[in-house]
Design a protein around this motif. Structure first.
Motif, PDB file in Angstrom:
ATOM      1  N   TYR A  98      18.440  85.000  63.175  1.00 18.26           N
ATOM      2  CA  TYR A  98      19.232  85.334  61.988  1.00 18.26           C
ATOM      3  C   TYR A  98      20.654  84.741  61.802  1.00 18.26           C
ATOM      4  CZ  TYR A  98      21.699  89.071  64.275  1.00 18.26           C
ATOM      5  OH  TYR A  98      22.393  89.792  65.044  1.00 18.26           O
ATOM      6  N   ARG A  99      21.196  84.545  63.203  1.00 17.66           N
ATOM      7  CA  ARG A  99      22.555  83.798  63.336  1.00 17.66           C
ATOM      8  C   ARG A  99      22.539  82.429  62.735  1.00 17.66           C
ATOM      9  NH1 ARG A  99      22.185  87.246  67.679  1.00 17.66           N
ATOM     10  NH2 ARG A  99      23.727  88.867  67.952  1.00 17.66           N
ATOM     11  N   SER A 100      21.667  81.791  62.561  1.00 14.70           N
ATOM     12  CA  SER A 100      21.617  80.494  61.896  1.00 14.70           C
ATOM     13  C   SER A 100      22.074  80.503  60.526  1.00 14.70           C
ATOM     14  CB  SER A 100      20.127  79.882  62.149  1.00 14.70           C
ATOM     15  OG  SER A 100      19.266  80.418  61.547  1.00 14.70           O
ATOM     16  N   GLY A 101      21.896  81.671  59.765  1.00 10.90           N
ATOM     17  CA  GLY A 101      22.313  81.608  58.387  1.00 10.90           C
ATOM     18  C   GLY A 101      21.280  81.598  57.414  1.00 10.90           C
ATOM     19  N   MET A 102      19.992  81.430  57.929  1.00  7.92           N
ATOM     20  CA  MET A 102      18.972  81.360  56.949  1.00  7.92           C
ATOM     21  C   MET A 102      18.515  82.732  56.172  1.00  7.92           C
ATOM     22  SD  MET A 102      17.400  78.376  57.410  1.00  7.92           S
ATOM     23  CE  MET A 102      19.111  77.550  57.726  1.00  7.92           C
ATOM     24  N   PRO A 103      18.893  83.806  56.546  1.00  3.74           N
ATOM     25  CA  PRO A 103      18.516  84.701  55.736  1.00  3.74           C
ATOM     26  C   PRO A 103      19.502  84.788  54.442  1.00  3.74           C
ATOM     27  CG  PRO A 103      18.728  85.617  57.767  1.00  3.74           C
ATOM     28  CD  PRO A 103      19.216  84.446  58.074  1.00  3.74           C
ATOM     29  N   VAL A 104      20.638  84.236  54.587  1.00  4.20           N
ATOM     30  CA  VAL A 104      21.554  84.055  53.267  1.00  4.20           C
ATOM     31  C   VAL A 104      20.814  82.929  52.291  1.00  4.20           C
ATOM     32  CG1 VAL A 104      23.613  83.024  52.399  1.00  4.20           C
ATOM     33  CG2 VAL A 104      23.599  84.736  54.663  1.00  4.20           C
ATOM     34  N   LEU A 105      20.322  82.044  53.061  1.00  5.33           N
ATOM     35  CA  LEU A 105      19.617  80.861  51.992  1.00  5.33           C
ATOM     36  C   LEU A 105      18.398  81.697  51.519  1.00  5.33           C
ATOM     37  CD1 LEU A 105      19.536  78.252  51.128  1.00  5.33           C
ATOM     38  CD2 LEU A 105      18.086  77.475  53.065  1.00  5.33           C
ATOM     39  N   MET A 106      17.723  82.476  52.386  1.00  8.98           N
ATOM     40  CA  MET A 106      16.688  83.022  51.644  1.00  8.98           C
ATOM     41  C   MET A 106      16.828  83.987  50.598  1.00  8.98           C
ATOM     42  SD  MET A 106      14.288  84.239  55.309  1.00  8.98           S
ATOM     43  CE  MET A 106      13.414  83.148  56.252  1.00  8.98           C
ATOM     44  N   MET A 107      17.975  84.624  50.595  1.00 11.34           N
ATOM     45  CA  MET A 107      18.453  85.214  49.450  1.00 11.34           C
ATOM     46  C   MET A 107      18.721  84.447  48.257  1.00 11.34           C
ATOM     47  SD  MET A 107      21.276  88.125  51.256  1.00 11.34           S
ATOM     48  CE  MET A 107      21.029  89.235  52.709  1.00 11.34           C
ATOM     49  N   VAL A 108      19.217  83.480  48.207  1.00 10.56           N
ATOM     50  CA  VAL A 108      19.359  82.476  47.249  1.00 10.56           C
ATOM     51  C   VAL A 108      18.235  82.115  46.563  1.00 10.56           C
ATOM     52  CG1 VAL A 108      20.309  80.289  46.461  1.00 10.56           C
ATOM     53  CG2 VAL A 108      21.516  81.501  48.104  1.00 10.56           C
ATOM     54  N   ILE A 109      17.248  81.884  47.641  1.00 10.18           N
ATOM     55  CA  ILE A 109      15.892  81.438  47.180  1.00 10.18           C
ATOM     56  C   ILE A 109      14.944  82.878  46.388  1.00 10.18           C
ATOM     57  CG2 ILE A 109      13.318  80.977  47.909  1.00 10.18           C
ATOM     58  CD1 ILE A 109      15.431  78.567  48.165  1.00 10.18           C
ATOM     59  N   LEU A 110      15.316  83.827  46.881  1.00  9.75           N
ATOM     60  CA  LEU A 110      14.599  84.908  46.119  1.00  9.75           C
ATOM     61  C   LEU A 110      15.412  85.332  44.899  1.00  9.75           C
ATOM     62  CD1 LEU A 110      14.321  87.584  49.001  1.00  9.75           C
ATOM     63  CD2 LEU A 110      12.598  86.400  47.988  1.00  9.75           C
ATOM     64  N   ALA A 111      16.847  85.045  44.835  1.00  8.91           N
ATOM     65  CA  ALA A 111      17.468  85.073  43.607  1.00  8.91           C
ATOM     66  C   ALA A 111      16.961  84.257  42.344  1.00  8.91           C
ATOM     67  CB  ALA A 111      18.831  84.924  43.469  1.00  8.91           C
ATOM     68  N   GLY A 112      16.784  82.869  43.101  1.00  5.87           N
ATOM     69  CA  GLY A 112      16.179  81.873  42.070  1.00  5.87           C
ATOM     70  C   GLY A 112      14.871  82.335  41.616  1.00  5.87           C
TER      71      GLY A 112
END
Length: 517
Positions: A98-112
């Motif tokens: 999770y330290r790679s920042g992928m969860p943040v990108l997943m949040m953007v995907i879920l928002a879209g």
């Protein structure tokens, strides 16, 4: 079936999905091109490369509109988000967790996904993302990771659900607002169309002018009242200088002006835009045909007068008959010249009262017209012969110039009454010389015929011309003031017009009607 359903999708939803795919394409390109520079794939480079190319390929394969038409937009969105979540989880595993920042990108995907998906699918996406991220972290824990990582991962998973729900609620609100705006837009369009129809069909003229004095809008009635084909774009001061009196908004009372080429008497009312409003720089002028108002008022007065005179006629005629009979009996006896003169005065005034009563009763008893094509030359000649029975010199007063075969569609009795009145008046005021009363007729375009009656008398002054056709208006001491009024009424009953002509100095009347019934 799927294609037809896809065709009914809200255009705003299609636009949102298009921008969502563009974002995914940029992200996939960054994974492929700049993955190493941003320290991605450090844990397992082969898995990262495979997942990055797979992600970019999925974006390219599923992002075309043809896929939406073939499989339906809801199915395409479902596949896209599931593929994104799974491949981003693989990239997160290959990049160290999770330290790679992928969860943040997943949040953007879920928002879209919350903006473009329908129903409870957004919660499914959030649950799937949570399971995959937690599963990846459990695998790392089994490989020796710290238990404290579960707290941060858990917070990220809560964020998945929060963002998905908020995005979905925002999408629903935006959709409701768009639907409300569309309904209000349709209602506004219907109201605007109704207002335009009301303004177009209203009996008053409406002109909207700007600060430069030019007409911005005008309804057809305003053009008709002014005698113009179109008013929009014209400087009203150039149309008629009298418009300058209407540009000032200081006066509240309406004004009576003769405006435009038609020269009609109009009641004009000026209304200025309220300061601070959208129409603050616009002035509205309302035009009412005052001549029509006068005619309606006159009809109301005449209707009341007709009821009054009808009730009075019987009461007047009974004693009038007795007076006439007594005068006749008085003349039969042998009396002096003074008595005979008095009897003659009684008879003359009794006949005058009888004629006045007959004319007044005719105001409220217009008979149904039965128009027929009358050959004017022969008809007018017979009427002149009847008027000139006293002498040949009297016949010479009337000059006739009517082409043979020219006809006028009018009731025979009505034409006789109209011409009898016109010719009697002309004979009364003419010089008495041969040809001093001229009757001529001519054909007009559109199958119309104009019959002119003109004399060489002193004519009609301006003050008299304005009231000439009003009832009970007369310049003759023994006249009733009803002859010309009844003549015009009879003409209108036959779809004809009786007007005062322009020729001078003598009086000139023009009877215009159709040549055929």
């Amino acid at each position: 079936m799927v294609g037809s359903l896809s065709a009914d999708v809200d255009p705003s939803r299609r636009l949102s999905l298009r921008y969502f795919n563009l974002f995914r394409l940029i992200v996939g390109g960054l994974f492929v091109v700049a993955g190493r520079e941003i320290d991605l794939g450090s844990y397992h480079q082969f898995v990262y490369n495979a997942a990055s190319f797979a992600y970019l390929g999925a974006v390219l394969a599923l992002g075309f509109p043809d896929m939406q038409r073939r499989f339906g937009i809801d199915r395409v969105i479902l596949v896209q988000v599931v593929v994104d979540v799974c491949l981003l989880t693989a990239i997160m595993w290959a990049s160290g967790g999770y330290r790679s920042g992928m969860p943040v990108l997943m949040m953007v995907i879920l928002a879209g996904a919350g903006l473009v998906a329908e129903g409870r699918t957004v919660l499914f996406f959030a649950a799937l993302t949570t399971v995959l991220v937690l599963g990846e972290n459990v695998w790392r824990y089994l490989k020796g990771a710290q238990p404290a990582d579960f707290f941060q991962v858990g917070m990220a998973c809560l964020g998945f659900f929060g963002i998905a729900i908020v995005a979905r609620l925002l999408a629903l609100r935006a959709k409701a607002n768009a639907s409300l705006a569309a309904e209000r837009g349709q209602a506004l369009a219907r109201q605007q169309a109704l207002n335009e129809r009301i303004i177009r069909d209203m009996q008053d003229g409406v002109i909207v002018i700007g600060t430069d004095g030019r007409a911005r809008q005008a309804n057809p009635r305003a053009c008709a009242l002014l005698g113009l084909q179109s008013v929009e774009g014209l400087n009203l001061a150039d149309v008629d200088p009298a418009f300058c009196e209407l540009f000032s908004c200081g006066a509240v009372d309406s004004r009576l002006l003769r405006l435009g080429p038609a020269g009609r008497l109009l009641r004009c009312r000026t209304v200025c835009g309220e300061p601070g409003s959208a129409a603050a720089d616009a002035t509205v002028i309302y035009l009412t045909d005052f001549e029509e108002v006068q005619r309606q008022m006159q009809q109301v007065k005449l209707a009341a007068l007709g009821r009054l005179t009808a009730s009075m006629a019987h009461e007047i005629r009974n004693p009038l008959s007795a007076v006439t009979q007594a005068a006749e009996l008085l003349t039969e006896e042998k009396r002096t010249d003074m008595q005979l003169r008095l009897a003659r005065i009684i008879n003359d005034n009794a006949r005058r009262i009888e004629r006045m009563i007959r004319d007044v009763l005719a105001l409220g008893r217009r008979e149904q017209a039965e128009p027929e094509p009358l050959e004017l030359a022969g008809y007018v000649a017979e009427l002149i012969e009847a008027l000139a029975l006293r002498s040949a010199d009297e016949r010479a007063v009337f000059a006739q110039d009517i082409p043979p075969g020219l006809t006028l569609a009018i009731d025979r009795a009505h034409l006789h009454q109209i011409l009898d009145n016109l010719l009697t008046n002309a004979r009364r005021y003419c010089s008495g010389q041969p040809g001093s009363v001229r009757i001529r007729a001519s054909a007009l375009p559109g199958g119309r015929v104009a019959l002119h009656v003109r004399d060489d008398g002193p004519g009609i002054d301006e003050s008299t011309r304005a009231n000439l056709f009003e009832p009970f208006f007369t310049t003759h001491p023994k006249g009733t003031g009803l002859g010309l009024y009844i003549a015009r009424e009879l003409a209108e009953a036959n779809d004809a017009t009786l007007e005062l002509g322009p020729e001078r100095p003598g009086a000139h009347f023009v009877l215009t009607g159709d040549s055929r019934a």
